[in-house]
Motif scaffolding. Structure first.
Motif, PDB file in Angstrom:
ATOM      1  N   VAL A 197       0.848  -1.199   0.000  1.00  0.00           N
ATOM      2  CA  VAL A 197       0.000   0.000   0.000  1.00  0.00           C
ATOM      3  C   VAL A 197       0.883   1.248   0.000  1.00  0.00           C
ATOM      4  CG1 VAL A 197      -1.770   1.281   1.265  1.00  0.00           C
ATOM      5  CG2 VAL A 197      -1.873  -1.217   1.187  1.00  0.00           C
TER       6      VAL A 197
ATOM      7  N   TYR B 129       1.208   4.531  -2.479  1.00  0.00           N
ATOM      8  CA  TYR B 129       1.211   5.965  -2.136  1.00  0.00           C
ATOM      9  C   TYR B 129       2.390   6.652  -2.831  1.00  0.00           C
ATOM     10  CZ  TYR B 129      -1.672   4.766   2.031  1.00  0.00           C
ATOM     11  OH  TYR B 129      -2.633   4.321   2.889  1.00  0.00           O
TER      12      TYR B 129
ATOM     13  N   ALA C  64       3.940   6.014  -5.448  1.00  0.00           N
ATOM     14  CA  ALA C  64       3.854   6.143  -6.913  1.00  0.00           C
ATOM     15  C   ALA C  64       3.420   7.556  -7.313  1.00  0.00           C
ATOM     16  CB  ALA C  64       2.883   5.100  -7.477  1.00  0.00           C
ATOM     17  N   PHE C  65       2.734   8.238  -6.394  1.00  0.00           N
ATOM     18  CA  PHE C  65       2.244   9.583  -6.703  1.00  0.00           C
ATOM     19  C   PHE C  65       3.382  10.557  -6.972  1.00  0.00           C
ATOM     20  CE2 PHE C  65      -0.144  13.563  -5.546  1.00  0.00           C
ATOM     21  CZ  PHE C  65      -1.129  13.432  -6.505  1.00  0.00           C
TER      22      PHE C  65
ATOM     23  N   ARG D 249       4.168  11.575 -10.494  1.00  0.00           N
ATOM     24  CA  ARG D 249       3.212  12.379 -11.221  1.00  0.00           C
ATOM     25  C   ARG D 249       3.865  13.630 -11.820  1.00  0.00           C
ATOM     26  NH1 ARG D 249       1.417  16.398  -8.931  1.00  0.00           N
ATOM     27  NH2 ARG D 249      -0.186  17.663  -9.880  1.00  0.00           N
TER      28      ARG D 249
ATOM     29  N   ALA E 153      -6.740  14.338  -6.770  1.00  0.00           N
ATOM     30  CA  ALA E 153      -5.434  13.726  -7.047  1.00  0.00           C
ATOM     31  C   ALA E 153      -4.826  14.337  -8.307  1.00  0.00           C
ATOM     32  CB  ALA E 153      -5.567  12.212  -7.192  1.00  0.00           C
ATOM     33  N   VAL E 154      -5.657  14.540  -9.327  1.00  0.00           N
ATOM     34  CA  VAL E 154      -5.157  15.149 -10.560  1.00  0.00           C
ATOM     35  C   VAL E 154      -4.636  16.557 -10.278  1.00  0.00           C
ATOM     36  CG1 VAL E 154      -5.835  16.039 -12.841  1.00  0.00           C
ATOM     37  CG2 VAL E 154      -6.560  13.759 -12.135  1.00  0.00           C
ATOM     38  N   GLU E 155      -5.279  17.219  -9.336  1.00  0.00           N
ATOM     39  CA  GLU E 155      -4.822  18.560  -8.953  1.00  0.00           C
ATOM     40  C   GLU E 155      -3.574  18.521  -8.088  1.00  0.00           C
ATOM     41  OE1 GLU E 155      -8.288  20.177  -7.127  1.00  0.00           O
ATOM     42  OE2 GLU E 155      -9.293  20.566  -9.044  1.00  0.00           O
ATOM     43  N   GLY E 156      -3.167  17.326  -7.677  1.00  0.00           N
ATOM     44  CA  GLY E 156      -1.889  17.214  -6.973  1.00  0.00           C
ATOM     45  C   GLY E 156      -1.979  16.920  -5.488  1.00  0.00           C
ATOM     46  N   GLU E 157      -3.151  16.520  -5.016  1.00  0.00           N
ATOM     47  CA  GLU E 157      -3.302  16.277  -3.574  1.00  0.00           C
ATOM     48  C   GLU E 157      -2.931  14.831  -3.222  1.00  0.00           C
ATOM     49  OE1 GLU E 157      -6.889  16.209  -0.470  1.00  0.00           O
ATOM     50  OE2 GLU E 157      -7.007  17.834  -1.940  1.00  0.00           O
ATOM     51  N   GLN E 158      -1.829  14.697  -2.503  1.00  0.00           N
ATOM     52  CA  GLN E 158      -1.328  13.373  -2.154  1.00  0.00           C
ATOM     53  C   GLN E 158      -2.356  12.577  -1.333  1.00  0.00           C
ATOM     54  OE1 GLN E 158       2.277  11.887  -2.392  1.00  0.00           O
ATOM     55  NE2 GLN E 158       1.022  10.080  -1.917  1.00  0.00           N
TER      56      GLN E 158
ATOM     57  N   TRP F  81      -4.874  10.927  -3.436  1.00  0.00           N
ATOM     58  CA  TRP F  81      -4.274   9.766  -4.102  1.00  0.00           C
ATOM     59  C   TRP F  81      -4.209   8.577  -3.148  1.00  0.00           C
ATOM     60  CZ3 TRP F  81      -3.062   7.373  -8.397  1.00  0.00           C
ATOM     61  CH2 TRP F  81      -2.115   6.346  -8.351  1.00  0.00           C
ATOM     62  N   ASN F  82      -3.753   8.844  -1.903  1.00  0.00           N
ATOM     63  CA  ASN F  82      -3.679   7.766  -0.910  1.00  0.00           C
ATOM     64  C   ASN F  82      -5.054   7.131  -0.704  1.00  0.00           C
ATOM     65  OD1 ASN F  82      -1.083   8.642  -0.695  1.00  0.00           O
ATOM     66  ND2 ASN F  82      -1.188   9.247   1.461  1.00  0.00           N
TER      67      ASN F  82
ATOM     68  N   VAL G 197      -5.594   4.718  -3.476  1.00  0.00           N
ATOM     69  CA  VAL G 197      -4.774   3.511  -3.281  1.00  0.00           C
ATOM     70  C   VAL G 197      -5.384   2.641  -2.179  1.00  0.00           C
ATOM     71  CG1 VAL G 197      -2.494   2.651  -2.596  1.00  0.00           C
ATOM     72  CG2 VAL G 197      -2.674   4.623  -4.133  1.00  0.00           C
TER      73      VAL G 197
ATOM     74  N   VAL H  91      -1.058   6.638 -12.068  1.00  0.00           N
ATOM     75  CA  VAL H  91      -0.662   8.050 -11.918  1.00  0.00           C
ATOM     76  C   VAL H  91      -0.579   8.711 -13.296  1.00  0.00           C
ATOM     77  CG1 VAL H  91       1.239   9.579 -11.291  1.00  0.00           C
ATOM     78  CG2 VAL H  91       0.551   7.779  -9.743  1.00  0.00           C
ATOM     79  N   GLU H  92      -0.010   7.973 -14.240  1.00  0.00           N
ATOM     80  CA  GLU H  92       0.095   8.486 -15.606  1.00  0.00           C
ATOM     81  C   GLU H  92      -1.277   8.676 -16.248  1.00  0.00           C
ATOM     82  OE1 GLU H  92       2.227   5.553 -17.844  1.00  0.00           O
ATOM     83  OE2 GLU H  92       4.021   6.794 -17.983  1.00  0.00           O
TER      84      GLU H  92
END
Lengths: 160, 204
Positions: free
Chosen positions: A38, A42, A44-45, A48, B21-26, B29-30, B33, B66-67
């Protein structure tokens, strides 16, 4: 929401055992994932913003696999691997004491060894694209080339 | 570990997590995941990948995600995309492994699987459905999620214990449970799945 569901007040009532079993299985799926997997997700971000190009394994002498046309007839005693991306190929030779690599065509920059998403070793690429990683990284790692306005990330490599 | 899982994505719809997430917020994204690692992992396991290979596949899948995320038009398409991408990566690893005469690792005994087996398709669909259940669960109010997670455990605590843990009168646990399960079943996330769709027969 139907009002009938409010009637199940008994502690032992199991109105939807199949559905409950599925919820249990779903939670078990989640619990089965190792924490470090997991966390690698995380991490992997971080790629970006770097916009790394993923280089795919094209050839590995350990598997004798050549995914595209062409051939390599030499029976090398060292393991040879090729990772291909649009920008360049990354050629690797795994020796006992070091990994020798070459960026083809030559690009100037650095090669970084990545373990679990973290950089652990950085080595410069010389003017003909050659780099040397010593000692041989243990476990599974990826290589990241950074330079010439591009970033290339290989798939996982297990050399040791 | 059931009931211990807390995610930054709890209560947040997938479309919002994807946008953030696309805007960059980790943390968004978590949340993604957290929500779908179970899906990626169970697809890997269906292909009988060992833990090391499955971990590699999972990381590659997340890198590709991510890509891919900015190009994703519909957030709802993400689970299916993840499942397909995982399957593709698993097949690639298996292809490599199966051609290898010697592989120095513990995965060697687990490398045979028939990728065309109809059972595998059904099992992957079942895994996607369980992921939808997890997503629906993540969108429930906190008290509902906590209650359901406690109630489905194999070592389910007594109502007295649940009441104490969730600060809920014992008498209201039963009705709350029914309400929460109703909410879960009628979740928009599960709408695309027919009720009583076949679940993975190997699990039961």
């Amino acid at each position: 929401m139907s009002s009938s569901s409010y009637d199940h007040r008994s502690d032992d009532s199991e109105p939807t055992p199949a559905f409950l079993a599925e919820v249990r299985a779903a939670l078990a799926d989640q619990d089965a994932v190792p924490r470090r997997v997991v966390e690698a997700g995380y991490a992997a971000f971080a790629w970006r913003s770097i916009d790394a190009e993923l280089a795919e394994l094209l050839y590995d002498s350990a598997t004798q696999e050549l995914a595209t046309s062409g051939s390599r007839s030499d029976q090398a005693t060292v393991r040879a691997m090729t990772f291909a991306s649009e920008q360049a190929n990354i050629e690797l030779e795994v020796h006992d004491d070091a990994v020798l690599g070459q960026i083809v065509p030559a690009l100037s920059g650095d090669v970084v060894v990545i373990v679990d998403g973290e950089p652990v070793l950085r080595r410069p690429v010389d003017e003909v694209g050659v780099f040397r990683l010593q000692p041989v990284p243990t476990g599974t790692f990826r290589l990241r080339f950074e330079g010439a306005g591009t970033t290339i990330l290989t798939g996982p490599i297990t050399a040791g | 570990m059931s009931g211990a899982w807390r995610s930054a994505g709890d209560g947040v719809p997938l479309s919002q997590l994807v946008r953030r997430a696309v805007e960059g917020e980790q943390s968004a994204w978590n949340g993604i995941v957290d929500r779908f690692s179970g899906l990626v992992w169970s697809v890997c396991r269906l292909f009988r990948l060992g833990e090391a290979d499955a971990a590699d596949v999972a990381q590659t899948v997340w890198l590709r995600t991510v890509e891919h995320l900015p190009a994703l038009r519909e957030a709802d398409a993400l689970p299916g995309w993840l499942s397909t991408t995982t399957r593709h990566e698993c097949l690639r690893v298996l292809k490599q492994r199966n051609r290898q005469s010697f592989y120095p690792g513990d995965d060697v005994v687990e490398r045979t699987v028939d990728p065309d087996a109809p059972d595998l398709d059904a099992a992957i669909v079942a895994a996607e459905r369980r992921a939808a259940v997890l997503e629906a669960l993540a969108l429930l109010p906190d008290h509902c999620r906590a209650l359901i997670e406690l109630l489905v455990r194999d070592d389910r605590p007594s109502y007295a214990e649940i009441g104490a843990r969730l600060q809920m009168p014992i008498g209201s646990i039963g009705p709350t449970r029914s309400r929460c399960l109703d909410k879960l079943r009628s979740s928009p996330v599960l709408r695309g799945w027919a009720p009583g769709s076949p679940i993975d027969p190997s699990e039961y």
